[in-house]
Design a protein around this motif. Structure first.
Motif, PDB file in Angstrom:
ATOM      1  N   GLU A 132       0.809  -1.213   0.000  1.00  0.00           N
ATOM      2  CA  GLU A 132       0.000   0.000   0.000  1.00  0.00           C
ATOM      3  C   GLU A 132       0.848   1.271   0.000  1.00  0.00           C
ATOM      4  O   GLU A 132       0.353   2.336  -0.375  1.00  0.00           O
ATOM      5  N   ASP A 133       2.084   1.186   0.433  1.00  0.00           N
ATOM      6  CA  ASP A 133       2.966   2.353   0.492  1.00  0.00           C
ATOM      7  C   ASP A 133       4.301   1.988  -0.158  1.00  0.00           C
ATOM      8  O   ASP A 133       5.098   1.243   0.414  1.00  0.00           O
ATOM      9  N   PHE A 134       4.521   2.527  -1.348  1.00  0.00           N
ATOM     10  CA  PHE A 134       5.795   2.237  -2.015  1.00  0.00           C
ATOM     11  C   PHE A 134       6.165   3.383  -2.951  1.00  0.00           C
ATOM     12  O   PHE A 134       5.328   4.196  -3.355  1.00  0.00           O
ATOM     13  N   GLY A 140      19.739  10.448  -4.129  1.00  0.00           N
ATOM     14  CA  GLY A 140      18.402  11.003  -4.324  1.00  0.00           C
ATOM     15  C   GLY A 140      17.333  10.231  -3.577  1.00  0.00           C
ATOM     16  O   GLY A 140      16.406  10.817  -3.006  1.00  0.00           O
ATOM     17  N   LEU A 141      17.455   8.915  -3.556  1.00  0.00           N
ATOM     18  CA  LEU A 141      16.471   8.092  -2.838  1.00  0.00           C
ATOM     19  C   LEU A 141      16.449   8.416  -1.350  1.00  0.00           C
ATOM     20  O   LEU A 141      15.395   8.325  -0.704  1.00  0.00           O
ATOM     21  N   LEU A 150       8.990  10.244   2.908  1.00  0.00           N
ATOM     22  CA  LEU A 150       7.811   9.401   2.698  1.00  0.00           C
ATOM     23  C   LEU A 150       7.787   8.143   3.561  1.00  0.00           C
ATOM     24  O   LEU A 150       6.712   7.595   3.809  1.00  0.00           O
ATOM     25  N   ASP A 151       8.948   7.649   3.979  1.00  0.00           N
ATOM     26  CA  ASP A 151       9.028   6.423   4.777  1.00  0.00           C
ATOM     27  C   ASP A 151       8.214   5.288   4.159  1.00  0.00           C
ATOM     28  O   ASP A 151       7.336   4.704   4.797  1.00  0.00           O
ATOM     29  N   PRO A 152       8.490   4.920   2.901  1.00  0.00           N
ATOM     30  CA  PRO A 152       7.715   3.860   2.262  1.00  0.00           C
ATOM     31  C   PRO A 152       8.124   2.478   2.749  1.00  0.00           C
ATOM     32  O   PRO A 152       9.237   2.288   3.265  1.00  0.00           O
ATOM     33  N   GLU A 153       7.241   1.526   2.570  1.00  0.00           N
ATOM     34  CA  GLU A 153       7.540   0.139   2.902  1.00  0.00           C
ATOM     35  C   GLU A 153       8.485  -0.482   1.895  1.00  0.00           C
ATOM     36  O   GLU A 153       9.302  -1.339   2.231  1.00  0.00           O
ATOM     37  N   ARG A 197      14.421   2.485   6.423  1.00  0.00           N
ATOM     38  CA  ARG A 197      15.041   1.318   5.794  1.00  0.00           C
ATOM     39  C   ARG A 197      14.024   0.530   4.953  1.00  0.00           C
ATOM     40  O   ARG A 197      13.651  -0.592   5.295  1.00  0.00           O
ATOM     41  N   PRO A 198      13.539   1.092   3.853  1.00  0.00           N
ATOM     42  CA  PRO A 198      12.617   0.328   3.011  1.00  0.00           C
ATOM     43  C   PRO A 198      13.358  -0.802   2.294  1.00  0.00           C
ATOM     44  O   PRO A 198      14.578  -0.746   2.105  1.00  0.00           O
TER      45      PRO A 198
END
Length: 403
Positions: free
Chosen positions: A214-216, A327-328, A335-338, A369-370
């Motif tokens: 849901e979060d990426f 950049g990432l 955003l702290d994505p999964e 740490r995604p």
């Protein structure tokens, strides 16, 4: 899933809910028997029989053969009728317009590629779109009116406040303020417009490496460096449609680019975009560079670098990974994505060796740490995303049996 007794709504609405559940199961699993549909939905055999009869009469399902190889009598199998509806997608770049038509099951039934070379288009954009669409429609053995919906993917994004294309000055002919009205007048079906990298994220979420997430963030590196942001299961587009235009991001290690929209570039693009890879190779003394468009050259160089463990090619891969992670780090810190999906030829060519290097660098540069993965959708991912987007809306319309 069968509706419970406490579910509000009319019998027609409840039947429609069960119909849609059965159709989605048939799309996901392929041909199923009445008994199997009943078990998966929780419906009784008589109710499942009535449901299938209703969907068959509506032209939404077909009886297709019988089950064999199992104990007991064979059972009639049912599948979604592929011809119930068709949708189309277009992938637009400065070099070509690639079009495809898919039936409602998602199977591509016709494709067509229209070359569009040169800085000045040889024909108006409306003509390019209609010619490309008509070519795919003809290849599918259909007529233009048979297509229920069209999704067009382009670099940049159409500003919802002005209707004008932004962030894609390199796409000639697409910046007229009247373009969307002209396309609407020329095409008989609803048309939606989406950023190309957002469409890749849709393809990966529905068919590839981001399924169930849901979060990426999807990082794309091919003709340009961009990202798609999926938050809470939904694409985040931003106020002007420019969310994810990370090529413009100022980053350490690259000169500060001003007037970025005029330059159609920025710090992150200059540091880690595809055009930076051949330049980096020459700086490291690599002589045997292939010839051709810089996107193909970049992908070939990265693929070679991923296949060796030492020397200038290995150094190139390490430096490229550091640039990507630089950049990432800004993206994941905000955003702290999964999950982060790496896509586009200049990323997928590096495979696991590049992914592992970027992952290690990112863990040193960002607190978040995604998990990083390489995208699974490799064949025309923008076009596949356009088709998936068009099909989702088409299915919602066609599969609604409550009307």
């Amino acid at each position: 899933m069968a509706a419970s007794a406490g579910t509000p709504g009319t019998p027609r609405v409840l039947r429609a809910m069960n119909d849609r559940a059965a159709l989605d199961l048939l799309l996901a699993h392929g041909p199923l028997s009445r008994t199997r549909i009943g078990k998966l939905t929780g419906l009784s055999k008589p109710t499942a029989s009535q449901l299938l009869a209703r969907l068959e009469a509506a032209g939404l399902v077909l009886a297709t053969g019988t089950s064999e190889g199992r104990p007991g009598p064979s059972a009639q199998l049912y599948e979604v009728n592929p011809g119930a509806a068709h949708a189309a997608g277009l992938d637009v770049t400065p070099e070509r317009v690639l079009a495809a038509v898919a039936d409602i099951t998602g199977r591509t039934v016709g494709t067509y590629e229209l070359p569009t070379p040169g800085r000045r288009p040889s024909q108006p954009v409306v003509r390019q779109v209609t010619d490309a669409l008509d070519g795919a429609v003809k290849a599918a053995g259909l007529a233009r009116d048979d297509v229920r919906r069209l999704v067009i993917g382009t670099p940049g994004a159409f500003d919802p406040n002005t209707g004008r294309l932004r962030y894609a000055s390199h796409l000639p002919g697409w910046h007229s303020p009247a373009l969307l009205d002209e396309l609407a007048a020329a095409l008989p079906m609803p048309v939606e417009y989406e950023n190309d990298v957002n469409l890749v994220a849709i393809a990966e979420q529905r068919l590839g490496a981001a399924r169930g997430h849901e979060d990426f963030v999807l990082l794309w590196n091919e003709g340009g460096l961009g990202a798609a942001l999926v938050l809470g299961g939904r694409l985040h587009r931003g106020w002007t449609g420019g969310a994810g235009e990370v090529g413009f991001l100022p980053v350490p290690g690259a000169p500060l680019v001003r007037q970025v929209t005029r330059a159609n570039s920025g710090g992150y693009q200059e540091l880690a975009g595809s055009q930076a890879i051949p330049k980096l190779a020459r700086e490291l003394g690599i002589q045997d560079l292939p010839t051709g468009p810089y996107t193909k050259v970049a992908a070939t160089v990265v693929e070679r670098a991923a296949a060796v463990d030492a020397g200038p090619y290995r150094r190139l891969l390490e430096m490229y990974a550091t640039g990507l992670a630089t950049g990432l780090a800004s993206l994941v810190s905000v955003l702290d994505p999964e999950l982060v999906v790496l896509s586009g030829a200049s990323l997928t060519a590096g495979g696991e060796p590049l992914r592992a290097l970027v992952q290690a660098e990112l863990e040193e540069l960002a607190a978040s740490r995604p998990r990083l993965v390489v995208g699974d959708v490799h064949e025309h991912p923008v076009l596949r995303g356009a088709l998936e987007s068009a099909l989702a809306a088409t299915r919602d319309e066609v599969f609604d049996t409550s009307r």
